[in-house]
Design a protein around this motif. Structure first.
Motif, short mmCIF file in Angstrom:
data_model
loop_
_atom_site.label_atom_id
_atom_site.label_comp_id
_atom_site.label_asym_id
_atom_site.label_seq_id
_atom_site.Cartn_x
_atom_site.Cartn_y
_atom_site.Cartn_z
N LEU A 1 -15.29 10.05 -67.94
CA LEU A 1 -14.18 9.48 -68.71
C LEU A 1 -14.02 7.98 -68.43
CD1 LEU A 1 -11.43 12.26 -68.46
CD2 LEU A 1 -12.64 11.52 -70.52
N SER A 2 -14.25 7.59 -67.20
CA SER A 2 -14.16 6.17 -66.84
C SER A 2 -15.20 5.35 -67.61
CB SER A 2 -14.38 5.98 -65.33
OG SER A 2 -13.34 6.57 -64.60
N ILE A 3 -16.42 5.88 -67.69
CA ILE A 3 -17.48 5.16 -68.41
C ILE A 3 -17.13 5.02 -69.88
CG2 ILE A 3 -19.89 5.26 -69.14
CD1 ILE A 3 -20.48 6.66 -66.45
N VAL A 4 -16.64 6.10 -70.49
CA VAL A 4 -16.28 6.06 -71.91
C VAL A 4 -15.15 5.06 -72.15
CG1 VAL A 4 -15.28 7.39 -73.81
CG2 VAL A 4 -17.08 8.40 -72.41
N CYS A 5 -14.14 5.08 -71.28
CA CYS A 5 -13.02 4.14 -71.43
C CYS A 5 -13.47 2.70 -71.25
CB CYS A 5 -11.91 4.48 -70.43
SG CYS A 5 -10.98 5.95 -70.87
N MET A 6 -14.40 2.47 -70.34
CA MET A 6 -14.93 1.12 -70.17
C MET A 6 -15.72 0.68 -71.39
SD MET A 6 -16.00 0.67 -66.14
CE MET A 6 -16.76 2.26 -65.84
N LYS B 1 -14.57 -2.41 -73.61
CA LYS B 1 -15.53 -3.48 -73.33
C LYS B 1 -15.32 -4.07 -71.93
CE LYS B 1 -16.43 -4.82 -78.13
NZ LYS B 1 -15.87 -3.60 -78.71
N THR B 2 -15.12 -3.18 -70.97
CA THR B 2 -14.95 -3.61 -69.57
C THR B 2 -15.97 -2.92 -68.67
OG1 THR B 2 -13.29 -1.87 -69.24
CG2 THR B 2 -12.47 -4.08 -69.80
N MET B 3 -17.18 -2.71 -69.19
CA MET B 3 -18.19 -1.97 -68.44
C MET B 3 -18.56 -2.69 -67.14
SD MET B 3 -19.93 0.76 -68.31
CE MET B 3 -19.78 1.40 -69.98
N HIS B 4 -18.37 -1.98 -66.03
CA HIS B 4 -18.69 -2.51 -64.71
C HIS B 4 -19.21 -1.32 -63.90
CE1 HIS B 4 -18.53 -5.35 -61.40
NE2 HIS B 4 -17.84 -4.49 -60.67
N PRO B 5 -20.53 -1.16 -63.77
CA PRO B 5 -21.11 0.03 -63.14
C PRO B 5 -20.49 0.46 -61.80
CG PRO B 5 -22.84 -1.28 -64.13
CD PRO B 5 -21.57 -2.08 -64.28
N PRO B 6 -20.20 -0.48 -60.87
CA PRO B 6 -19.61 -0.04 -59.60
C PRO B 6 -18.27 0.68 -59.76
CG PRO B 6 -20.45 -2.26 -59.41
CD PRO B 6 -20.51 -1.92 -60.86
N ALA B 7 -17.59 0.47 -60.88
CA ALA B 7 -16.30 1.13 -61.08
C ALA B 7 -16.45 2.64 -61.19
CB ALA B 7 -15.62 0.59 -62.34
N GLY B 8 -17.65 3.11 -61.57
CA GLY B 8 -17.90 4.55 -61.59
C GLY B 8 -17.70 5.15 -60.21
N ALA B 9 -18.13 4.40 -59.18
CA ALA B 9 -17.94 4.86 -57.80
C ALA B 9 -16.47 4.84 -57.41
CB ALA B 9 -18.75 3.98 -56.85
N THR B 10 -15.70 3.91 -57.96
CA THR B 10 -14.26 3.84 -57.68
C THR B 10 -13.57 5.11 -58.16
OG1 THR B 10 -14.25 1.43 -57.83
CG2 THR B 10 -12.14 2.54 -58.15
N ALA B 11 -13.95 5.56 -59.36
CA ALA B 11 -13.39 6.82 -59.88
C ALA B 11 -13.82 8.00 -59.04
CB ALA B 11 -13.83 7.01 -61.33
N LEU B 12 -15.07 7.99 -58.60
CA LEU B 12 -15.60 9.09 -57.80
C LEU B 12 -14.92 9.18 -56.44
CD1 LEU B 12 -17.76 11.33 -57.72
CD2 LEU B 12 -19.34 9.65 -56.75
N ILE B 13 -14.73 8.02 -55.80
CA ILE B 13 -14.11 7.98 -54.47
C ILE B 13 -12.69 8.55 -54.49
CG2 ILE B 13 -13.24 6.39 -52.68
CD1 ILE B 13 -15.74 4.63 -53.38
N ALA B 14 -11.98 8.37 -55.61
CA ALA B 14 -10.63 8.93 -55.73
C ALA B 14 -10.64 10.44 -55.61
CB ALA B 14 -10.01 8.50 -57.06
N ASN B 15 -11.79 11.06 -55.86
CA ASN B 15 -11.90 12.52 -55.83
C ASN B 15 -12.66 13.06 -54.63
OD1 ASN B 15 -10.84 13.74 -58.57
ND2 ASN B 15 -11.80 11.78 -59.04
N ILE B 16 -13.54 12.26 -54.04
CA ILE B 16 -14.33 12.76 -52.91
C ILE B 16 -14.04 12.01 -51.62
CG2 ILE B 16 -16.19 13.47 -54.47
CD1 ILE B 16 -17.80 11.03 -53.35
N GLY B 17 -13.11 11.06 -51.66
CA GLY B 17 -12.78 10.28 -50.48
C GLY B 17 -12.06 11.12 -49.43
N SER B 18 -11.71 10.48 -48.32
CA SER B 18 -11.00 11.18 -47.24
C SER B 18 -9.61 11.61 -47.72
CB SER B 18 -10.85 10.25 -46.03
OG SER B 18 -9.96 9.18 -46.34
N GLU B 19 -8.99 12.48 -46.95
CA GLU B 19 -7.66 12.97 -47.32
C GLU B 19 -6.65 11.82 -47.41
OE1 GLU B 19 -6.58 15.93 -48.38
OE2 GLU B 19 -8.72 16.39 -48.42
N LYS B 20 -6.83 10.80 -46.56
CA LYS B 20 -5.89 9.67 -46.60
C LYS B 20 -6.02 8.90 -47.91
CE LYS B 20 -4.81 9.09 -41.80
NZ LYS B 20 -4.43 8.14 -40.74
#
Length: 204
Positions: A114-119, A123-142
């Motif tokens: 969804l992040s890629i489609v919205c980018m 017209k705000t495509m920035h590949p590293p932002a895909g990792a930002t979305a992913l980290i929100a779901n697989i990051g530490s509990e904090k």
């Protein structure tokens, strides 16, 4: 068909060639910019956010530095893409985690896609932002417990540091420019609009 393939090949080769034309001094500026950006985020974390379990230095910032300082002229590295991409991805990542907190595989897949489609749409495509979305779901509990605070800190705070560093460092050497092209395009668009307005007024 062959002509089209050859044409695409020539374009790809030219783009690759342009991206790899680097003077030895460029390596120094790449190092300096990346070092200052990541060190600044790390020092900020160490100074006032140690209680947050090292959440300030998220992996996507390293990938952003590759674009900002290693491929400065890339359309994907421009301010609109850097800021807009990370902002959208962080909001979408957190929202998906809140909707599907127990299915990591599904939440991760939805957040990134969804992040890629919205980018693409904005017209705000920035590949590293895909990792930002992913980290929100697989990051530490904090990180997960931050909720939408994740967008403010660490994402947008870190992005601000990256942006300011890139704006300063990439505009010091004569062979580099960052953010300048966007301003130039804006000025051209304004001039064109004024020219069209003057033509329409002359006709009337």
């Amino acid at each position: 068909m062959r002509k089209r393939i050859k044409r695409h090949y020539r374009i790809a080769r030219y783009v690759f060639y342009r991206e790899t034309i680097l003077e030895p001094i460029d390596h120094l500026w790449t190092f300096v910019g990346t070092f200052i950006a990541i060190a600044s985020i790390g020092l900020l974390q160490q100074a006032g956010f140690t209680q947050q379990d090292s959440i300030f230095l998220i992996g996507s910032f390293g990938a952003s530095c590759v674009l900002l300082f290693g491929a400065t002229n890339s359309p994907l590295a421009q301010p609109r893409n850097l800021i807009g991409g990370h902002l959208l991805a962080s909001l979408i990542g957190v929202a998906i985690h809140k909707l599907i907190p127990d299915q990591v595989w599904l939440a991760s897949a939805l957040a990134v896609s969804l992040s890629i489609v919205c980018m693409q749409i904005t017209k705000t495509m920035h590949p590293p932002a895909g990792a930002t979305a992913l980290i929100a779901n697989i990051g530490s509990e904090k990180i997960k417990n931050l909720g939408f605070g994740y967008t403010l800190t660490p994402v947008m705070t870190g992005v601000a540091i990256l942006f300011v560093t890139a704006l300063i460092i990439n505009n010091i050497p004569s062979g580099r420019s960052y953010g300048v092209r966007s301003l130039a395009r804006l000025k051209i668009a304004v001039k064109r609009r004024k020219g069209l307005n003057s033509l329409s007024s002359d006709k009337t």
